[in-house]
Design an enzyme around this catalytic site. Structure first.
Site, PDB file in Angstrom:
ATOM      1  N   GLU A 164       0.795  -1.224   0.000  1.00 39.50           N
ATOM      2  CA  GLU A 164       0.000   0.000   0.000  1.00 39.50           C
ATOM      3  C   GLU A 164       0.833   1.283   0.000  1.00 39.50           C
ATOM      4  O   GLU A 164       0.755   2.071   0.955  1.00 39.50           O
ATOM      5  CB  GLU A 164      -0.927   0.023   1.228  1.00 39.50           C
ATOM      6  CG  GLU A 164      -1.892  -1.142   1.307  1.00 39.50           C
ATOM      7  CD  GLU A 164      -2.934  -0.952   2.404  1.00 39.50           C
ATOM      8  OE1 GLU A 164      -2.807  -0.023   3.217  1.00 39.50           O
ATOM      9  OE2 GLU A 164      -3.881  -1.744   2.441  1.00 39.50           O
ATOM     10  N   GLU A 361      -5.436  -8.521   1.244  1.00 36.56           N
ATOM     11  CA  GLU A 361      -5.899  -8.150   2.589  1.00 36.56           C
ATOM     12  C   GLU A 361      -7.374  -7.821   2.506  1.00 36.56           C
ATOM     13  O   GLU A 361      -7.822  -7.166   1.569  1.00 36.56           O
ATOM     14  CB  GLU A 361      -5.176  -6.913   3.138  1.00 36.56           C
ATOM     15  CG  GLU A 361      -3.806  -7.165   3.684  1.00 36.56           C
ATOM     16  CD  GLU A 361      -3.167  -5.907   4.292  1.00 36.56           C
ATOM     17  OE1 GLU A 361      -3.890  -5.075   4.872  1.00 36.56           O
ATOM     18  OE2 GLU A 361      -1.944  -5.768   4.162  1.00 36.56           O
TER      19      GLU A 361
HETATM   20  C1  BGP Z   1      -3.897  -2.097   5.912  1.00 37.32           C
HETATM   21  C2  BGP Z   1      -2.452  -2.391   6.275  1.00 37.32           C
HETATM   22  C3  BGP Z   1      -2.306  -3.402   7.364  1.00 37.32           C
HETATM   23  C4  BGP Z   1      -3.361  -3.329   8.464  1.00 37.32           C
HETATM   24  C5  BGP Z   1      -4.762  -3.064   7.918  1.00 37.32           C
HETATM   25  C6  BGP Z   1      -5.804  -2.770   8.967  1.00 37.32           C
HETATM   26  O1  BGP Z   1      -3.975  -0.843   5.304  1.00 37.32           O
HETATM   27  O2  BGP Z   1      -1.762  -2.884   5.150  1.00 37.32           O
HETATM   28  O3  BGP Z   1      -1.000  -3.269   7.851  1.00 37.32           O
HETATM   29  O4  BGP Z   1      -2.958  -2.540   9.473  1.00 37.32           O
HETATM   30  O5  BGP Z   1      -4.763  -2.000   6.998  1.00 37.32           O
HETATM   31  O6  BGP Z   1      -5.783  -1.415   9.329  1.00 37.32           O
HETATM   32  P1  BGP Z   1      -5.533  -0.895  10.797  1.00 37.32           P
HETATM   33  O7  BGP Z   1      -4.508  -1.773  11.391  1.00 37.32           O
HETATM   34  O8  BGP Z   1      -5.071   0.504  10.661  1.00 37.32           O
HETATM   35  O9  BGP Z   1      -6.853  -0.987  11.491  1.00 37.32           O
END
Ligand code: BGP
Length: 456
Positions: A164, A361
């Protein structure tokens, strides 16, 4: 239970900085440094030094791979854990041994190991020299990537360059959520394109040296939907899609920037510095498949009023639309819209030659999950529902010809979520921060069943 084709793969995604824990022996990443500077920016003051302790007990945790029957496992190498010197590429022996043994342990299983090279964790030392605004960082990253390929090329099945890049840029250079908390549209575009150049250089090198191995990049896509079908609202959504979704896909899949985007950048004095020879790398870099992270859509409407002295931001060209009918995950504040996954699939199918891709993801972070515990298990039915709904739209897309070959969930075992630390839990396996013990959640059993049904 939805049944996927046998060749479709299910697995989990993780990242180094969110799972390993940091023993203080290495150089600082920006996250480590930010935490040292201001612990209060992190939920309950929990920082990257804690995370989920994989550095010490990965062996014990990996047993859940077998229990659940996972088929793909993605994590990342922390630049600061592997190297002691980013210019001479001097290896940190502890870091090297950790990754070597960890990867070997994963590969004892019949599972695809995907390793990512940058997950929001630029070394602080590099940031202090201009970070991704400095072109030298592109060469340093290429050096780091080459070192990783040399050290782990035999064990790792597939590589990804960045996780990302756009989210990293948004958090650090546009909306100032994460250290160094800069808010500057022009600088954010330069940082983004420099990351894409670095990605391209790594891909070109990799494809020249490892002809039979696969490499990808992980992009976050948040399709923009208009408030209404009015010309103005449609234009707002079209603009946002051009800026955040098509711009990324055009660059990494076609090696182009659309005419409309160039006109927009020129008109607003946002054009980044990209040399012809750098763009040649972007054109030449051919990934093997695309990795897409999908969490939420975005909703926009036509701009209602513009003030002359407002700072130039993407939102200078549209307003965020708060759709009254939206379903929301209140803990993260993100809209739940599984249909989005179908729309992304159709976009890739229709506009990007049905390029092969994987959901790398997708997941749901929920606070205080212990309140859902019954008979010693977290009954996370909301997560099961979330996964199932997204999978059903993905399946619909596949049935209509979309070229998606897998689904990798965020995440395996509860992990550290940046500034949110351990507030929201995403795992299908529970992690107890105090006892350091792990336990499967109901969603873990669901995921296992999903894979079993597919294999049967
Ligand atoms: C994505 C990232 C992950 C993870 C996920 C969930 O953008 O690649 O690393 O963190 O989001 O988001 P958060 O952890 O901010 O709730």
């Amino acid at each position: 239970m939805i049944k996927f084709p046998k060749e479709f793969i299910f697995g989990v995604s993780l990242s180094g900085p969110q799972t390993e824990g940091w023993d203080g022996k290495n150089k600082y990443s920006v996250m480590d440094y930010w935490y040292k500077q201001n612990k209060n920016d992190f939920f309950n003051c929990v920082g990257p030094d804690v995370t989920s302790n994989f550095y010490y007990d990965y062996k014990e945790k990996l047993k859940w791979i077998d229990e659940i029957g996972l088929e793909i496992y993605r994590t990342s190498i922390q630049w600061t854990r592997l190297l002691d010197d980013f210019e001479t590429l001097t290896i940190n022996e502890d870091g090297y041994n950790f990754y070597l043994n960890y990867f070997k342990e994963i590969k004892k299983r019949n599972i695809i190991l995907v390793v990512n090279l940058h997950h929001f964790d630029t070394p602080q030392e590099i940031l202090e020299q201009g970070g991704w605004e400095n072109k030298k960082t592109i060469e340093l990253f290429l050096g780091f990537a080459k070192k990783c390929f040399e050290l782990f090329g035999d064990i790792v099945d597939e590589w990804t360059t960045f996780n990302e890049p756009l989210a990293d840029v948004d958090a650090k250079y546009l909306y100032a959520w994460h250290y160094p908390k800069i808010s500057d549209f022009k600088r954010s575009i330069q940082v983004f394109i420099n990351m894409i150049i670095a990605h391209a250089k790594v891909v070109v090198y990799f494809k020249e040296h490892f002809k039979n191995k696969k490499i990808s990049i992980i992009l976050n896509v948040t399709p923009a939907y208009p408030r209404s079908n009015s010309k103005e609202d449609l234009k707002a959504a079209e603009f946002k899609n051009m800026l955040i979704t098509n711009s990324q896909l055009d660059l990494v899949l076609k090696g182009i920037v659309s005419k409309d985007l160039i006109i927009f950048l020129q008109k607003n004095n946002l054009m980044p510095d990209v040399k012809d020879e750098e763009f040649a790398f972007i054109k030449k870099a051919k990934i093997d498949y695309l990795s897409l992270n999908y969490y939420q859509p975005s909703r926009v409407k036509a701009k209602e009023s513009v003030k002359e002295d407002d700072e130039l931001m993407p939102e200078s060209f549209y307003d965020v639309y708060d759709w009254p009918e939206k379903r929301i995950n209140p803990y993260r504040g993100w809209e739940i819209y599984p249909e989005g996954i179908y729309d992304i699939a159709m976009l890739i199918k229709n506009k990007y030659d049905n390029f092969p891709w994987i959901i790398s993801e997708n997941g749901m972070g929920v606070e205080d999950e212990l309140r859902f515990e019954k008979e010693n298990m977290i009954m996370d039915d909301y997560r099961i529902e979330f996964i199932e709904e997204h999978l059903s739209y993905l399946k619909k897309a596949i049935d209509e010809g979309a070229n998606c070959f897998g689904y990798s969930l965020w995440t395996f075992i509860d992990c550290w979520s940046w500034a949110n630390a351990y507030k929201n839990r995403y795992g299908i396996v529970e992690y107890d921060l105090n006892s350091k013990k792990t336990k499967i959640k109901k969603s873990g059993l669901y995921f296992k069943n999903l894979i079993d049904v597919k294999k049967a």
